[in-house]
Design an enzyme around this catalytic site. Structure first.
Site, PDB file in Angstrom:
ATOM      1  N   LYS A  80      20.481 -36.355  27.815  1.00 51.22           N
ATOM      2  CA  LYS A  80      21.462 -37.217  28.481  1.00 51.22           C
ATOM      3  C   LYS A  80      21.115 -37.290  29.969  1.00 51.22           C
ATOM      4  O   LYS A  80      20.720 -36.284  30.572  1.00 51.22           O
ATOM      5  CB  LYS A  80      22.854 -36.597  28.277  1.00 51.22           C
ATOM      6  CG  LYS A  80      24.025 -37.459  28.707  1.00 51.22           C
ATOM      7  CD  LYS A  80      25.336 -36.738  28.374  1.00 51.22           C
ATOM      8  CE  LYS A  80      26.569 -37.562  28.694  1.00 51.22           C
ATOM      9  NZ  LYS A  80      27.818 -36.868  28.309  1.00 51.22           N
ATOM     10  N   SER A 155      30.822 -39.843  25.809  1.00 49.82           N
ATOM     11  CA  SER A 155      29.865 -40.460  26.691  1.00 49.82           C
ATOM     12  C   SER A 155      28.398 -40.204  26.363  1.00 49.82           C
ATOM     13  O   SER A 155      27.526 -40.875  26.898  1.00 49.82           O
ATOM     14  CB  SER A 155      30.130 -39.961  28.115  1.00 49.82           C
ATOM     15  OG  SER A 155      29.900 -38.559  28.182  1.00 49.82           O
ATOM     16  N   SER A 179      32.724 -35.569  24.442  1.00 51.60           N
ATOM     17  CA  SER A 179      31.604 -36.477  24.700  1.00 51.60           C
ATOM     18  C   SER A 179      30.333 -36.199  23.908  1.00 51.60           C
ATOM     19  O   SER A 179      29.411 -37.010  23.927  1.00 51.60           O
ATOM     20  CB  SER A 179      31.265 -36.488  26.195  1.00 51.60           C
ATOM     21  OG  SER A 179      32.092 -37.397  26.871  1.00 51.60           O
TER      22      SER A 179
END
Lengths: 492, 482
Positions: A80, A155, A179
């Site tokens: 990420k 996310s 997330s």
């Protein structure tokens, strides 16, 4: 399935050690898959071709030399883009960090490099990890490989989509309110939020420091265990990291659930949860019962307040964490007549609307005269949540629930309704507030062919138990289907 | 006309001289080129995290303990939020509720009177970087641009806050000086005001004499020496007196002391003051100081200046000399060693705070750069006590020893300064002088003592000034009267 990109990490590792193929072959397969799928998904913000090739070559030399006992050696992984990587642009999907080239590696990243993992690139996220759909990215949304009209969740939607589609063997995200788990649920992958402190946060761009945890995304529970073990452990650079013996996660997977007491969270069995999701959850619970577990309903009364408390605590911490983005030392700078004006313009231009909203919300919640009513009250709710879990774990060994109240929703469906979007995290947030581990395992598809995730929660440092149950869930659900985009013919 | 009483409280920032910064491994070293002692943590790069420095915690515990504070068992770090370019995170890690130390005190002795100044709190925080405003004035107004140096960012900073117990500029200065001595005695900071490793802010208000209510205060910043603190407070008292005498009201505000013009000017008023939005720092765990740790801190408390002054006093130094010796620890050590070595404390104290201090100042030297050792003082004091050296000769010998000419005996011999106190040697000279001055002897026998001085002078001349005048005097009186 002859494509190397579709192997699990364990299969790929075995193949590497058997010399059936090389780490470079694995990377080539991964990059070929990405070349086909990226145009449809936009899972990656940056693919580090050169760095990945060099890492694969290094891994191949180690393998050739028989230095092959590191479980992630030669395995292509996706990170990420809020994980700081030395020499690879790191943006947290924000304009304010456009082009920022970090001079250091975060601890998890450094451990992956030491472990011989091949970092393919940096994946898309909601800006600064604020969102549940990966639509709040300054660089455009990521799409769900099961249906590209839908979101992958967020996310950590980029890592989830990459793992689901095979443009990475494993991925890492960060989980502040769900997330990692919610996108795992929406993309048919396994996603883990470890115990707070199990994985160092050093080098994770902070959203809400008391809630953030790095966690893996994988195609199987066993792969998730290996990925987690690759980054877990005490770090002297993170004062909140756990200093003690680590749970033996991979060693627990075959133990089964015979005799375990499993509690179904009663607050997450009705209103607000999609009926198809609920029925899939019930099916899994029944199978766990068949496998010898004792299933009971357990109440976590504070659950209904947890979401509100989270949306005060997380923005409050974020309002301070994001203060450093001021145009002075790095990142975007928009000039002004005075220093104050420069800072204000930089921040106004650099942050997207959701980030701005949360900074304002958090600033307000901490302001003189409001602190007690908002932040102070939210902290008291957090204490209640912890107490609720502690009470529940006196009666059961683990708790289960749906991971997400719905399956993947259409792109744009909730963009203009922040509260509806916030509700996506209703099942996942309590574990962040308590600091306990939780993970999502894919168990079924809904009528529209979109995956449904099942959440397993455990007491702090109960990863062994949690993975043991998750492995049983995986076996019981027999969920073997793959994302449409990973299996269908797609135009390159 | 009202008699106004000044009510003063002082906030002091002390930079700790630890090996590394408060929350990262960067060295604490002020000689470095700008922005070289920096890392991801103290530059607040995305993703970096603080880890508390144990040495700094030991330092603040020493200070809090020396000020007789209650040491908080579970102390908390907070974020103090405000935007400023030299504050990298745009929040400062500081403390709010549950600081490291509370409820301490410092006893001040001014002109023989002891006053107890309450210490409200002692807390741990981190320093900011430095803004170097590029322009004619060096101040932010009118600067073309500003350069930032983050070497200082994250240096451990201890804040010591007093109760409003101080009543005069002199007392404020005495407090500052004593706190500086304590911090130095603890060895945790060089506490140099001119270099900013110790900094004072003074809160000043007035109230009618006899009132127990607090007036509205102004906070005075930018006092860079003890003297300027005294001046700034005196100015502020005068200014507020004038405002109140004219029927006005003091505004609660921050005021900047201008050293050259000798006045304070308004920086910002309380209405514009910031809401720091304190909340507990989630990146750090609570600081747990258990009883064993508190005991260790108490056990290693060194002798503090007040105790040392009392001890020197007990060793024979008068209050003034004792204070001077405590302020110059090198001289104090020499004093102690000499006295313990058997020297008469009185002359040693006078020499050290007189001739030695003057010599060091004149030559620009430290005591270690001179030839003087404690053994020399013991020797010199003994020679004087035994009458081998006159007090004038002793000072000359001391000067020569400082200059490295040798030990006192060698110097006195080389310079021919030893007194003749051997009675038989002096007796011969006295007999000769008496024989040559029969008139004078006659007068003395007749009861006129005036010629005694003349005869002593004659003997001194005959012995080249080295005879002990006391012995000479005694001999003449016995012999002439004899």
């Amino acid at each position: 399935m002859s494509d190397l990109a579709d192997l699990t990490i364990h299969e790929a590792g075995a193949g590497l050690r058997a010399r059936n193929f090389t780490a470079t072959d694995l990377l080539d397969a991964t990059l070929r898959r990405a070349a086909v799928t990226e145009a449809h998904l936009h899972a990656y913000l940056t693919i580090d071709h050169d760095g990945a090739r060099a890492a694969a070559a290094t891994a191949d030399r180690s393998l050739a030399a028989g230095d092959d006992d590191r479980p992630l050696l030669g395995i292509p992984v996706a990170l990420k883009d809020n994980m700081v990587t030395r020499g690879v642009v790191t943006t947290a999907s924000s304009q304010i960090l456009a082009g920022w080239n970090p001079p250091y590696d975060g601890t998890a990243v450094a451990r992956l490099r030491e472990g011989g993992a091949v970092i393919v690139g940096k994946t898309n996220l909601d800006e600064f990890a604020m969102g549940s759909s990966t639509e709040n990215s300054a660089y455009g949304p990521t799409r769900n490989p099961w249906d590209t009209n839908t979101v992958p969740g967020g996310s950590s939607g980029g890592s989830a989509a990459a793992v689901a589609v095979g443009s990475a063997f494993g991925g890492y995200g960060s989980d502040t309110g769900g997330s990692v788990r919610q996108p795992a649920s929406l993309t048919g992958t396994v996603g883990v939020k470890p115990t707070y402190g199990l994985v160092s946060r050093y080098g994770l761009i902070a959203f809400a420091s008391s809630l953030d945890q790095i966690g893996p995304l994988a195609r199987t529970v066993a792969d998730a265990a290996t990925l987690l073990e690759g980054v877990a452990g005490w770090d002297r650079l993170d004062a909140t990291s756990y200093h003690g013996d680590l749970p033996d996660i991979s060693g627990s997977l075959e133990a089964g659930v015979e005799g375990l007491r499993i509690g179904v969270v009663s607050e997450l069995t009705g209103e607000g949860i999609d009926p198809e999701v609920l029925s899939a959850t019930r099916v899994v619970s029944d199978r766990l019962s068949d496998a010898g577990a004792a299933i009971t309903e357990v109440s976590l009364p504070s659950t209904e307040f947890a979401l509100s408390a989270y949306y005060l605590i997380a923005p409050a911490e974020a309002s301070a964490n994001l203060a450093r983005f001021d145009g002075v030392r790095y990142g975007l700078r928009v000039d002004g007549e005075t220093t104050e004006e420069m800072m204000a313009k930089t921040r106004a231009d650099g942050f997207g609307p959701e980030v701005t909203r949360r900074i304002l919300l958090g600033t307000y919640a901490l302001s003189a005269g409001y602190y007690d009513a908002f932040y102070g009250q939210a902290q008291r709710v957090r204490t209640l949540v912890r107490q609720d879990f502690a009470t529940a774990y006196e009666r059961v060994d683990v708790l289960v629930s749906p991971t997400s109240p719905t399956t993947a929703f259409e792109i744009g469906a909730k963009v203009s309704d922040p509260l509806a979007m916030y509700y996506s995290d209703v099942c996942t947030i309590p574990s962040n507030l308590s600091g306990d581990p939780a993970m999502s395992v894919p168990v079924a598809l809904d009528e529209g062919g979109l995956p449904i995730g099942f959440q397993v929660m455990a007491p702090a440092l109960g990863e062994e138990l949690m993975f043991r149950v998750a492995a049983e869930v995986e076996r019981a659900a027999e969920f073997t289907v793959r994302a449409r985009l990973a299996t269908s013919e797609v135009d390159a | 006309m009202t008699n106004w009483e000044a009510v003063i409280g002082i906030e002091t920032h002390v930079e700790l001289q630890t090996a590394t910064k408060m929350f990262c491994g960067c060295p604490v070293d002020f000689g470095d080129a700008p922005n070289t002692a920096v890392c991801p943590v103290c530059l607040a790069l995305p993703g970096a995290l603080p880890v508390a420095n144990e040495q700094a915690i030991e330092g603040i515990l020493s200070i809090a303990e020396a000020l007789d504070c209650t040491l908080t068992e579970t102390s908390l770090f907070y974020r103090k939020n405000y935007f400023y370019p030299d504050l990298p995170k745009n929040y400062q890690i500081s403390q709010f509720t549950f600081p490291v130390g509370v409820d301490g005190h410092l006893d001040l002795e001014v002109a023989g009177e002891t006053t107890r100044i309450g210490i409200t709190r002692v807390h741990m925080e981190e320093d900011t970087g430095k803004s170097l405003h590029q322009g004619e004035t060096g101040r932010i107004h009118g600067a073309a641009h500003t350069l930032l140096d983050f070497n200082r960012a994250g240096v451990p900073l201890v804040e010591v806050v007093t109760e409003p117990d101080i009543r005069s500029p002199q007392q404020a200065r005495a407090y500052g000086a004593e706190l500086q001595r304590i911090v130095r005695a603890l060895g945790v900071s060089d506490a140099k005001l001119e270099e900013g490793s110790m900094r004072f802010d003074a809160n000043v208000s007035l109230r009618p004499q006899g009132s127990d209510r607090l007036g509205i205060r102004a906070e005075v910043k930018n006092v860079n020496s003890l003297r300027s603190m005294q001046r700034a407070i005196a100015y502020e008292i005068d200014r507020q007196t004038e405002v109140l005498e004219e029927g006005g009201a003091v505004v609660q505000e921050t005021r900047h002391w201008n050293e050259e013009s000798g006045v304070t000017t308004s920086m910002r008023s309380k209405e514009e003051s910031e809401d720091y939005r304190y909340f507990q720092e989630p990146d750090l765990l609570p600081l747990y100081i258990d009883e064993a740790w508190r005991r260790r801190v108490r056990a290693r408390r060194p002798e503090l200046p007040a105790q040392k002054r009392a001890r020197y006093h007990d060793l024979g130094a008068d209050a003034q000399v004792a204070a001077l010796l405590v302020d110059s620890p090198d001289l104090g050590t020499l004093y102690e060693d000499a006295v313990v070595g058997g020297a008469d404390p009185r002359p040693v104290g006078i020499w050290l705070t007189g001739e030695v201090v003057a010599y060091l100042r004149r030559e620009g030297k430290a005591i270690g750069d001179t030839g003087l050792r404690s053994g020399d003082l013991v020797e010199l004091a003994a020679m004087t006590a035994e009458g081998d050296l006159s007090s004038t000769a002793a000072k000359e010998v001391l000067g020569a020893v400082l200059a490295g000419e040798g030990n006192p005996q060698a110097v006195a011999e080389a310079r021919d300064l030893l007194q003749i106190s051997d009675v038989s040697a002096i007796e011969n000279a006295v007999d000769e002088v008496l024989a040559a001055n029969a008139d004078a002897v006659e007068k003395i026998l007749g009861g006129d003592t005036k010629p005694v001085g003349f005869l002593v002078g004659q003997v001194m001349r005959a012995t080249g000034g080295r005879a002990d005048p006391k012995v000479v005097h005694e001999l003449i009186r016995t012999k002439a009267a004899g």
